[in-house]
Design an enzyme around this catalytic site. Structure first.
Site, short mmCIF file in Angstrom:
data_model
loop_
_atom_site.label_atom_id
_atom_site.label_comp_id
_atom_site.label_asym_id
_atom_site.label_seq_id
_atom_site.Cartn_x
_atom_site.Cartn_y
_atom_site.Cartn_z
N ARG A 1 10.33 6.33 4.70
CA ARG A 1 10.54 7.63 4.64
C ARG A 1 11.02 7.96 6.03
O ARG A 1 11.70 8.89 6.25
CB ARG A 1 9.08 8.23 4.40
CG ARG A 1 8.91 8.18 2.78
CD ARG A 1 7.55 9.24 2.53
NE ARG A 1 6.31 8.59 3.08
CZ ARG A 1 5.50 9.43 3.21
NH1 ARG A 1 5.48 10.84 3.08
NH2 ARG A 1 4.24 8.69 3.78
N ARG B 1 1.06 -1.14 0.02
CA ARG B 1 -0.19 0.02 0.06
C ARG B 1 0.91 1.19 0.01
O ARG B 1 1.23 1.90 0.90
CB ARG B 1 -0.84 0.17 1.21
CG ARG B 1 -1.87 -1.24 1.37
CD ARG B 1 -2.67 -1.16 2.64
NE ARG B 1 -3.42 -2.29 2.69
CZ ARG B 1 -4.27 -2.49 3.84
NH1 ARG B 1 -4.27 -1.60 4.83
NH2 ARG B 1 -5.05 -3.35 3.89
N ASP C 1 2.06 5.06 -0.10
CA ASP C 1 1.20 6.20 0.60
C ASP C 1 0.83 7.39 -0.55
O ASP C 1 1.24 7.20 -1.73
CB ASP C 1 2.15 6.79 1.71
CG ASP C 1 2.00 5.90 2.76
OD1 ASP C 1 1.13 5.19 2.97
OD2 ASP C 1 3.04 5.99 3.69
#
Length: 243
Positions: free
Chosen positions: A196, A49, A51
């Site tokens: 991240r 998934r 972002d």
């Protein structure tokens, strides 16, 4: 019948991969197009998934049909005609019923891009920074990731995950030009926001805000509040998935 579909997409205008109640998603666009062409309700399951704003040079998803497809190449062609220009279908292929786009994957690789001088041609796909970074030190810190298996420190707060265990097999900064760098990381799975957050914490090391000892304490502390900031999503790419 179950099929794997391999695709790529520019995530700029999407609210991530997963279907959202009030936003455009890659999964939603793909399901809409497949359902229209095949004239049945098609649900698509992705390998992960991504972002909001994150891109994929390679994403794999699976879907099931009531009957075998007559021509996978023709379906890929029709999908590419119907889907928006920021989603591209590479191939569609039949797989066994026990194959799962997410759970059968053995590894995933992400790249995160940085550049240190203003460049109008990189601004949408790389993070621009204007302070000195010690990439040698950042690579020393990155190697520590391979010696741990719990990455709770880099997981988005309140994320719905059963475990924060991951097996990282590669984590390395590579210089791609005199003013550009790329962080490459491979693992069997990734937590939400993990890459991240890792990049943001490594940048703190490169800026001298964290020592190598501090970085190790961040990992061992398993608290998101102790790690660095989450870097912008537009510079992150999912680039490879292995099965």
């Amino acid at each position: 019948m179950r099929y794997f579909i391999t695709l790529s997409y520019d995530g700029t205008r999407f609210h991530g991969w997963q279907v959202q109640p009030n936003g455009t998603s890659v999964q939603g666009e793909l399901q809409r197009a497949l359902s229209l062409i095949l004239r049945q309700d098609i649900q698509v399951t992705g390998a992960g998934r991504t972002d909001t704003g994150v891109h994929a040079r390679m994403m794999v998803a699976h879907f099931d049909t009531d009957a075998p497809l007559a021509d996978c190449k023709q379906l890929a062609y029709k999908l590419n005609r119907l889907l928006p220009c920021d989603i591209a279908i590479e191939r569609i292929e039949p797989v066994g019923d026990d194959m799962h786009a997410r759970f059968s994957a053995t590894s995933r690789t992400y790249y995160y891009y940085l550049h240190t001088t203003k460049d109008p041609f990189l601004r949408h796909y790389s993070c621009e920074l204007h302070y000195p970074l010690d990439f040698r030190l950042m690579n020393e810190a990155a190697q520590m990731l391979l010696t741990y298996d719990d990455f709770g420190a880099f997981c988005k707060s309140h994320a719905d995950v059963k475990t924060t265990l991951c097996h990282v097999t590669k984590a390395e900064w590579k210089q791609t030009s005199p003013t550009a760098w790329r962080f490459e990381i491979t693992a069997n799975r990734f937590l939400r926001n993990m890459v991240r957050a890792v990049v943001g914490t490594l940048i703190d090391v490169g800026r001298g805000r964290l020592t190598l000892s501090d970085f190790r304490k961040v990992i061992e502390g398993k608290k998101r509040t102790e790690a660095g900031e989450s870097m912008p999503g537009h510079a992150l790419f999912l680039v490879d998935i292995k099965y």
